[in-house]
Design an enzyme around this catalytic site. Sequence first.
Site, PDB file in Angstrom:
ATOM      1  N   ARG A  86       0.838  -1.122   0.160  1.00 28.84           N
ATOM      2  CA  ARG A  86      -0.018  -0.095   0.128  1.00 28.84           C
ATOM      3  C   ARG A  86       0.735   1.241  -0.098  1.00 28.84           C
ATOM      4  NH1 ARG A  86      -2.880  -3.398  -0.892  1.00 28.84           N
ATOM      5  NH2 ARG A  86      -4.748  -4.022  -0.071  1.00 28.84           N
ATOM      6  N   SER A 119     -12.559   0.302   3.265  1.00 29.86           N
ATOM      7  CA  SER A 119     -12.209   0.304   4.753  1.00 29.86           C
ATOM      8  C   SER A 119     -11.712   1.532   5.198  1.00 29.86           C
ATOM      9  CB  SER A 119     -10.870  -0.689   4.762  1.00 29.86           C
ATOM     10  OG  SER A 119     -11.225  -1.903   4.242  1.00 29.86           O
ATOM     11  N   GLU A 138      -7.460   4.799   6.873  1.00 30.44           N
ATOM     12  CA  GLU A 138      -6.927   4.421   5.477  1.00 30.44           C
ATOM     13  C   GLU A 138      -7.009   5.357   4.434  1.00 30.44           C
ATOM     14  OE1 GLU A 138      -6.975   0.403   4.353  1.00 30.44           O
ATOM     15  OE2 GLU A 138      -7.257   1.034   2.169  1.00 30.44           O
TER      16      GLU A 138
END
Length: 319
Positions: free
Chosen positions: A147, A220, A313
Site C-alpha cells: 500500500r 475500509s 486508511e
Amino acid sequence: MLSNSFGLQANAKNLISINSLDDLSALSTLGDEKILILGAGTNVILDEYFNGTVIKIHLKEIETYKEYISVGGGVDWADLIEYCLKNELYGIENLTHIPGSVGAAPVQNIGAYGVEISSFIKSVECFNLRTRKVETLQSNQCKFSYRYSIFQSKNYIILKVNFIFNKSFAPNLTYPALSHFLKDNSIDVSSITPRMLSELIKDIRNSKLPDPKLQPNVGSIFKNPIVRANDFDHNFLDGHRWDQDDEHIKLSSARLIELIKPDLVIPDTLRFYENHSLVLINNGGASFHEVIDLLNQIKLKIFKKFKIELEIEPEIISS
Ligand SMILES: Cc1cc2nc3c(=O)[nH]c(=O)nc-3n(C[C@H](O)[C@H](O)[C@H](O)COP(=O)(O)OP(=O)(O)OC[C@H]3O[C@@H](n4cnc5c(N)ncnc54)[C@H](O)[C@@H]3O)c2cc1C
C-alpha cells in the site's frame, strides 16, 4: 462539485483538466498554491472547500506495443480489467471490482486477494511537479511496497501507466478468502477461466462490500493495526488476529470497532455497513466534520480501552 464515492459535498478554488498532453502547459501557471490530484475520489475524505487547485487526469487511451500496453491515467479501473479479459492479457483478475482510476492504482499499489498491481507495472509516465517536466519512472524507481509507492510524496502527476501482463493464464488462487470460497462452492479449479475468476472475485467482493454508487463509502475506513504480540494476551481478539512474524500480529480493526460500538455517538447521517464494521456509509448529507469527529471518537475509544492506535486508511483532504 468534486465527485467522490463518499458523497461528500466538496468544491475547490480552481480545477485543471488534463485531456491531452498538450494541456500540461496549463500547469506552468501553477504558483505556490495547494494542489490536489484527484482520480475517481474513492479513497479520499474531502473537506467542503479545497483552497487550491485540483488536477484531474482525463487521458483515456489504451495503446498497445509489442511487449507492453500503455494506459491513460483517466481510464476507469474496471475498463482496464475488461480490456485485459478481452485481449488475453492475464494476471490482474484478482484485482477486479476495485473502484477507481488507473492513474491512482500505483499510488497506493492497489492490491487484493494476494495480487498487487506493482507486479505488472513496467514504468509510470508522470509530470514532476518540482522539475515541471514529464518523466518516466521505471518500476524499480517507484519504491513499491505494501500500500505504498513514491507517488505518495505528491511530487508526481501520473499521466500513463505502462503494464506488462502475462501472456498465459496462471491463476493465483492461494489467498485464504478465495481458496475457501472455491472449496465451499465446490468449484473445479482446473477448469477455471480468466473471466470466471474475475466474476468470482466480483461475487466475493459484492457479498462483503457495499456498492459505493448505491451506498456511498470509501471502502475500509481504518488499516488493520500491526502490534507486538507480547503486548497482548494470546487469546486477545481470537479469530480476528493474524500472525505476521515471530513478534508481530495483525488485528482486525472491524472487530475492535465492534467492541466499542455501543459507546459511540453516531450521527443519523452515518452508519456502519451491516456486513462489515470497517465500512462507514453516508446515509445522505453527512459533512466532513461529522466524519472526522466520528473517526476521532473511534480512535480515542480504542486507544483508551486497548492501547491500540488505529490509522485512517483513506486520505483526508482538508482545506
Ligand atoms: C468499496 C471500495 C473497495 C475498495 N477496495 C480496495 C482494495 O481491495 N484494494 C485497494 O488497494 N484499494 C481499495 N479501495 C481503495 C481505492 O479503490 C483505491 O485506492 C483506488 O486506486 C483509488 O482510485 P481513485 O481514482 O478513486 O483515487 P482517488 O481517491 O481520487 O485518489 C487516491 C489518491 O491517489 C492520488 N491520485 C489519484 N490520481 C492520481 C494521479 N493521476 N497521479 C498522482 N496521484 C493521483 C490522489 O491524490 C490521492 O492521494 C477500495 C475503495 C472502495 C470505495
